[in-house]
Design an enzyme around this catalytic site. Structure first.
Site, PDB file in Angstrom:
ATOM      1  N   LYS A 157      15.556 -21.067  -8.470  1.00 45.71           N
ATOM      2  CA  LYS A 157      16.531 -21.679  -9.395  1.00 45.71           C
ATOM      3  C   LYS A 157      16.160 -21.287 -10.816  1.00 45.71           C
ATOM      4  O   LYS A 157      15.397 -21.980 -11.497  1.00 45.71           O
ATOM      5  CB  LYS A 157      16.537 -23.211  -9.241  1.00 45.71           C
ATOM      6  N   ILE A 158      16.679 -20.155 -11.244  1.00 46.27           N
ATOM      7  CA  ILE A 158      16.394 -19.617 -12.571  1.00 46.27           C
ATOM      8  C   ILE A 158      17.570 -19.990 -13.476  1.00 46.27           C
ATOM      9  O   ILE A 158      18.723 -19.636 -13.171  1.00 46.27           O
ATOM     10  CB  ILE A 158      16.298 -18.066 -12.523  1.00 46.27           C
TER      11      ILE A 158
END
Ligand code: PMP
Length: 305
Positions: A157-158
């Site tokens: 989850k960037i």
């Protein structure tokens, strides 16, 4: 929207209004943050709040951080303890959502990952439904493509990668759809804007493998386990083609925010009978009991606040 009263910020729990980052913060300029989304579920009979699978969420957060060259002095256990302290201080008596972020906290100009300071922040909010139509969602196939793992890590989850999800979601919503499914660079079905996807075909539950540019979803893992252990169905992790969506008996989406969403139409074509199918319905029921700590067999996933 109910705002938090407190936030974990720069090493302390402080009033929410006092937690401010500079406009020159690296993460704000370049999307160099990683984040999580953990739900807390209120059990009305017990009058207790339970976090759902926080260990797995924090493991993924730390892994996302590794992909982005981040170092923080926390492990899964200490992050859970911090979260419990924060959430207890808030005293929520309702379903909540917890948002932890690790971010590149230095000020200044310069695109890179190395030689920058990483910091952690966590806040929580009351949270009910994410997708309104969660028993009869109409989805489209987005004209956008899912980020490729060789462009931005897709399995983590960037924050910066969510520009892709935002493009997908806004076009779908403005065209009148509840959500969109996104194809990857190879033209295979990857997932929704913020949820994983499952299809049911001929009694088998099928979902794309983690090597098809999907986020490694924790609700996805929960649904796989429930479908297999409780519904006794075979679960296959294999590539899904676009046209399989049109001939599936059922389609559902999974995500911490979205939970389990029944998809009953894809681009104006009915899915199966055009209404929520039995597998989706059962998984939704199991899921709701499990997250609210009503099933002893799965208590290891529930952390009491
Ligand atoms: N895919 C994307 C792109 C997401 O943002 C999310 C939400 N975190 C998911 C899938 C579902 O993951 P999870 O079940 O861990 O919330």
């Amino acid at each position: 929207m109910d705002l938090p009263k407190h936030v974990f910020f720069e090493g302390d729990i402080i009033p929410f209004e006092q937690a401010k980052i500079s406009v020159a913060t690296h993460a704000f300029n370049y999307g160099t943050a990683v984040f999580g989304g953990i739900r807390g579920y209120w059990n009305e009979e017990q009058k207790k709040l339970y976090l759902f699978r926080p260990y797995d969420h924090y493991r993924r957060l730390l892994n996302s951080g590794r992909m982005m060259n981040m170092e923080v002095p926390y492990d899964e256990e200490s992050l859970i303890q911090l979260t419990l302290e924060l959430v207890r201080k808030e005293g929520w008596q309702t379903d909540i959502y917890i948002r932890p972020l690790i971010y590149k906290a230095d000020l200044g100009i310069g695109v890179r990952l190395h030689d920058l300071k990483d910091d952690l922040t966590i806040f929580s909010l009351p949270f009910a439904h994410y997708i309104k139509n969660d028993t009869a969602a109409h989805v489209t196939i987005s004209s956008w493509r899912r980020i490729d793992d060789n462009a931005i890590p897709a399995r983590g989850k960037i924050s910066g990668a969510y520009a892709n999800s935002a493009l997908v979601k806004t076009d779908a919503a403005r065209s009148g759809f509840d959500e969109a499914l996104v194809l990857d660079q190879n033209g295979h079905v990857s997932e929704g804007s913020a949820m994983n996807v499952f299809i049911v075909r001929d009694g088998k539950v099928i979902t794309p493998p983690v090597t098809d540019n999907i986020l490694e979803g924790i609700t996805r893992r929960t649904a796989i386990e429930l479908a297999s252990a409780e519904l006794g169905l075979p679960v296959l992790e294999r590539t899904i083609d676009r046209t399989e969506l049109f001939i599936s008996d059922e389609i559902f989406l999974t995500g911490s925010a979205a939970q389990i969403v029944a998809v009953t139409k894809v681009d104006f074509r009915p899915v199966g009978m055009g209404k929520m199918g039995p597998v989706t319905e059962k998984i939704r029921e199991w899921f709701d009991s499990v997250v609210r700590a009503k099933v002893p067999k799965y208590h290891h996933w529930n952390v009491e606040v």
